[in-house]
Design a protein around this motif. Structure first.
Motif, PDB file in Angstrom:
ATOM      1  N   PRO A  61       0.810  -1.221   0.000  1.00  0.00           N
ATOM      2  CA  PRO A  61       0.000   0.000   0.000  1.00  0.00           C
ATOM      3  C   PRO A  61       0.839   1.264   0.000  1.00  0.00           C
ATOM      4  CG  PRO A  61       0.042  -0.979   2.184  1.00  0.00           C
ATOM      5  CD  PRO A  61       0.711  -1.968   1.269  1.00  0.00           C
ATOM      6  N   LEU A  62       0.316   2.286  -0.635  1.00  0.00           N
ATOM      7  CA  LEU A  62       0.901   3.619  -0.595  1.00  0.00           C
ATOM      8  C   LEU A  62       0.196   4.399   0.506  1.00  0.00           C
ATOM      9  CD1 LEU A  62       2.649   5.935  -1.727  1.00  0.00           C
ATOM     10  CD2 LEU A  62       0.790   6.398  -3.347  1.00  0.00           C
ATOM     11  N   ILE A  63       0.965   4.897   1.460  1.00  0.00           N
ATOM     12  CA  ILE A  63       0.397   5.597   2.614  1.00  0.00           C
ATOM     13  C   ILE A  63       0.901   7.046   2.603  1.00  0.00           C
ATOM     14  CG2 ILE A  63       0.290   5.686   5.138  1.00  0.00           C
ATOM     15  CD1 ILE A  63       0.781   2.634   5.114  1.00  0.00           C
ATOM     16  N   ARG A  87      -2.496  11.568  13.389  1.00  0.00           N
ATOM     17  CA  ARG A  87      -1.247  10.820  13.543  1.00  0.00           C
ATOM     18  C   ARG A  87      -1.532   9.353  13.847  1.00  0.00           C
ATOM     19  NH1 ARG A  87       0.014  15.441  16.451  1.00  0.00           N
ATOM     20  NH2 ARG A  87       0.019  14.340  18.458  1.00  0.00           N
ATOM     21  N   ARG A  88      -2.514   9.129  14.682  1.00  0.00           N
ATOM     22  CA  ARG A  88      -2.850   7.752  15.026  1.00  0.00           C
ATOM     23  C   ARG A  88      -3.401   7.005  13.812  1.00  0.00           C
ATOM     24  NH1 ARG A  88      -3.588   4.525  19.329  1.00  0.00           N
ATOM     25  NH2 ARG A  88      -5.278   2.985  19.259  1.00  0.00           N
ATOM     26  N   ARG A  89      -4.198   7.670  12.979  1.00  0.00           N
ATOM     27  CA  ARG A  89      -4.727   7.007  11.783  1.00  0.00           C
ATOM     28  C   ARG A  89      -3.598   6.596  10.851  1.00  0.00           C
ATOM     29  NH1 ARG A  89      -9.232  10.497  12.384  1.00  0.00           N
ATOM     30  NH2 ARG A  89      -8.185  12.180  11.252  1.00  0.00           N
ATOM     31  N   VAL A  90      -2.618   7.482  10.671  1.00  0.00           N
ATOM     32  CA  VAL A  90      -1.475   7.137   9.826  1.00  0.00           C
ATOM     33  C   VAL A  90      -0.710   5.974  10.434  1.00  0.00           C
ATOM     34  CG1 VAL A  90       0.692   7.953   8.828  1.00  0.00           C
ATOM     35  CG2 VAL A  90      -1.285   9.473   8.890  1.00  0.00           C
ATOM     36  N   GLY A  91      -0.492   6.039  11.749  1.00  0.00           N
ATOM     37  CA  GLY A  91       0.212   4.957  12.420  1.00  0.00           C
ATOM     38  C   GLY A  91      -0.493   3.617  12.252  1.00  0.00           C
ATOM     39  N   LYS A  92      -1.803   3.613  12.397  1.00  0.00           N
ATOM     40  CA  LYS A  92      -2.558   2.371  12.271  1.00  0.00           C
ATOM     41  C   LYS A  92      -2.512   1.825  10.845  1.00  0.00           C
ATOM     42  CE  LYS A  92      -3.799   1.576  16.460  1.00  0.00           C
ATOM     43  NZ  LYS A  92      -3.305   0.357  17.158  1.00  0.00           N
ATOM     44  N   ALA A  93      -2.497   2.716   9.847  1.00  0.00           N
ATOM     45  CA  ALA A  93      -2.368   2.264   8.459  1.00  0.00           C
ATOM     46  C   ALA A  93      -1.010   1.595   8.245  1.00  0.00           C
ATOM     47  CB  ALA A  93      -2.548   3.435   7.500  1.00  0.00           C
ATOM     48  N   ILE A  94       0.023   2.175   8.820  1.00  0.00           N
ATOM     49  CA  ILE A  94       1.352   1.571   8.729  1.00  0.00           C
ATOM     50  C   ILE A  94       1.374   0.229   9.462  1.00  0.00           C
ATOM     51  CG2 ILE A  94       3.727   1.822   9.596  1.00  0.00           C
ATOM     52  CD1 ILE A  94       3.542   4.786   8.818  1.00  0.00           C
ATOM     53  N   GLY A  95       0.787   0.190  10.637  1.00  0.00           N
ATOM     54  CA  GLY A  95       0.752  -1.055  11.392  1.00  0.00           C
ATOM     55  C   GLY A  95       0.052  -2.176  10.651  1.00  0.00           C
ATOM     56  N   ALA A  96      -1.034  -1.858   9.959  1.00  0.00           N
ATOM     57  CA  ALA A  96      -1.764  -2.878   9.202  1.00  0.00           C
ATOM     58  C   ALA A  96      -0.887  -3.452   8.091  1.00  0.00           C
ATOM     59  CB  ALA A  96      -3.046  -2.283   8.623  1.00  0.00           C
ATOM     60  N   GLY A 101       4.450  -6.594   5.472  1.00  0.00           N
ATOM     61  CA  GLY A 101       5.726  -6.079   5.953  1.00  0.00           C
ATOM     62  C   GLY A 101       6.329  -5.003   5.081  1.00  0.00           C
ATOM     63  N   PHE A 102       5.581  -4.498   4.104  1.00  0.00           N
ATOM     64  CA  PHE A 102       6.044  -3.460   3.185  1.00  0.00           C
ATOM     65  C   PHE A 102       4.965  -2.389   3.051  1.00  0.00           C
ATOM     66  CE2 PHE A 102       9.251  -6.397   1.948  1.00  0.00           C
ATOM     67  CZ  PHE A 102      10.186  -5.725   1.176  1.00  0.00           C
ATOM     68  N   PHE A 103       5.392  -1.157   2.870  1.00  0.00           N
ATOM     69  CA  PHE A 103       4.491  -0.082   2.490  1.00  0.00           C
ATOM     70  C   PHE A 103       5.304   0.990   1.795  1.00  0.00           C
ATOM     71  CE2 PHE A 103       5.905   0.621   6.816  1.00  0.00           C
ATOM     72  CZ  PHE A 103       6.214   1.974   6.891  1.00  0.00           C
ATOM     73  N   ALA A 104       4.652   1.801   1.000  1.00  0.00           N
ATOM     74  CA  ALA A 104       5.289   2.940   0.350  1.00  0.00           C
ATOM     75  C   ALA A 104       4.733   4.208   0.975  1.00  0.00           C
ATOM     76  CB  ALA A 104       5.016   2.921  -1.151  1.00  0.00           C
ATOM     77  N   ILE A 105       5.536   5.264   0.973  1.00  0.00           N
ATOM     78  CA  ILE A 105       5.091   6.505   1.600  1.00  0.00           C
ATOM     79  C   ILE A 105       5.209   7.686   0.643  1.00  0.00           C
ATOM     80  CG2 ILE A 105       5.521   5.780   3.970  1.00  0.00           C
ATOM     81  CD1 ILE A 105       8.149   7.383   3.896  1.00  0.00           C
ATOM     82  N   SER A 106       4.221   8.542   0.727  1.00  0.00           N
ATOM     83  CA  SER A 106       4.264   9.856   0.099  1.00  0.00           C
ATOM     84  C   SER A 106       4.080  10.885   1.209  1.00  0.00           C
ATOM     85  CB  SER A 106       3.163   9.988  -0.963  1.00  0.00           C
ATOM     86  OG  SER A 106       1.879   9.845  -0.358  1.00  0.00           O
ATOM     87  N   HIS A 149      10.516   9.995  12.519  1.00  0.00           N
ATOM     88  CA  HIS A 149       9.060  10.136  12.395  1.00  0.00           C
ATOM     89  C   HIS A 149       8.389   8.764  12.237  1.00  0.00           C
ATOM     90  CE1 HIS A 149       9.643  14.397  12.193  1.00  0.00           C
ATOM     91  NE2 HIS A 149      10.232  14.367  11.006  1.00  0.00           N
ATOM     92  N   LEU A 150       8.997   7.889  11.441  1.00  0.00           N
ATOM     93  CA  LEU A 150       8.404   6.571  11.234  1.00  0.00           C
ATOM     94  C   LEU A 150       8.376   5.758  12.534  1.00  0.00           C
ATOM     95  CD1 LEU A 150       9.916   5.536   7.774  1.00  0.00           C
ATOM     96  CD2 LEU A 150       7.574   6.287   8.260  1.00  0.00           C
TER      97      LEU A 150
END
Length: 337
Positions: free
Chosen positions: A7-9, A22-31, A37-42, A158-159
């Motif tokens: 996913p792109l987050i 901040r918590r919503r972003v964190g939870k998206a990363i956690g999922a 075990g991978f995600f992309a960030i913008s 930040h991550l």
């Protein structure tokens, strides 16, 4: 940005939003960390000029004649600084068993300076805080690499705060475990392949990374990154310089009691016949906590039904074990290449 499985987050709300954002972003990363075990960030706020300058200077360095590049091989074999020659590593060996050398060369470096303090200058600290080696005739390379390292150091901070939110910890939970981190970076160069390599030999064998998060900048060129799903199928991961791909390392998997997954990935060969256009650079920031940080099951990742799976270990000891599994001695690498 990438395959549907990675996913792109957009992490911009972390910078400009409130606690709920901040918590919503964190939870998206956690999922994503728990799934593949991978995600992309913008929305990461890293200056594109810093990325482009290191890309440019890296291509210029790796275009030098081999004899010139080899001046940057560290005189002490196995030291993770300077040039590692072509076919000087076999990442696939970390999975156990034999694996052919990877079809790449890379430049290894860490932070440029550190305080005059026993943590950094003592016997153990000297194993991690090692002076860098830079090409004498390419001062721009050193400057570009140092600027990029500083940008990644800020980004991973930040991550790690987002990771804490994802894991239902206080947002600053990791800060005193990473404030003297021992992170190294690699600039990987995958040369063109004018002759097809032997069957089974690829640019980087299937492996997992060692630390917490790896932050990867990859070019959009043939012969790139693939990630494996839980059923053993491989998927292409699209990479572009303006975004970063982030993956969970083995240390974070252990820290989370296997709640997060450290997934196998590899770099495949380009299609035959592409010539010089198949040259590729990727830049990896392999975040590793303070070498004396204890990696024990996080309090939010265990309960009566899920006891801790691993004994505590220090960050530095864990890193050293994993390094030893993939190394090819410089003398052997020279003979291969």
């Amino acid at each position: 940005m990438s395959s549907a499985r990675v996913p792109l987050i957009d992490i911009a709300p972390y910078f400009g939003g409130d606690a709920a954002d901040r918590r919503r972003v964190g939870k998206a990363i956690g999922a994503a960390c728990a799934d593949i075990g991978f995600f992309a960030i913008s929305g990461h706020r890293v200056d594109a000029g810093i990325v482009e300058e290191l890309r440019r200077t890296s291509h210029a360095y790796f275009a030098l004649p081999d004899a010139e590049k080899r001046k940057c091989v560290h005189p002490a074999a196995g030291t993770p600084r300077g040039l590692r020659v072509y076919e000087g590593e076999a990442l696939g060996r970390a999975a156990g068993g034999a694996a052919p050398p990877d079809l790449k060369e890379f430049y290894h470096f860490g932070r440029e300076s550190w305080p005059d303090d026993p943590y950094y200058t003592g016997e153990e600290g000297q194993r991690y805080f090692i002076p860098n080696i830079w090409p004498e005739r390419r001062p721009g390379f050193r400057h570009a690499a140092s600027a990029y390292y500083a940008a990644m150091e800020a980004l991973v901070g930040h991550l790690m705060r987002l990771a804490a939110l994802a894991l239902d910890l206080d947002e600053g939970w990791f800060e005193d475990k990473i404030d003297r981190h021992v992170t190294a970076m690699r600039i990987n160069h995958y040369p063109p392949q004018p002759v097809a390599p032997p069957e089974g030999q690829i640019r980087a064998g299937a492996h997992t990374d060692f630390g917490t998060f790896t932050i990867l900048m990859g070019e959009d060129e043939p012969g790139g990154l693939q990630v494996q799903d839980r059923d053993g199928r491989w998927y292409d991961v699209e990479t572009r310089p303006e975004a970063f791909v982030v993956n969970v390392g083995d240390l974070f998997r252990r820290w989370t009691n296997d709640v997060w997954t450290s997934n196998f990935h590899r770099v495949v060969n380009p299609p035959a016949g592409l010539g010089p256009s198949a040259r590729r650079i990727s830049i990896g920031f392999f975040h590793q906590p303070n070498y004396d940080a204890e990696i024990a099951c996080l309090p939010s990742c265990t309960d009566a039904a899920r006891p801790p799976l691993y004994r505590p270990v220090t960050s530095g000891a864990f890193r050293d074990i994993r390094y030893d599994e993939t190394d090819i001695p410089d003398t052997q690498a020279a003979a291969i290449s």
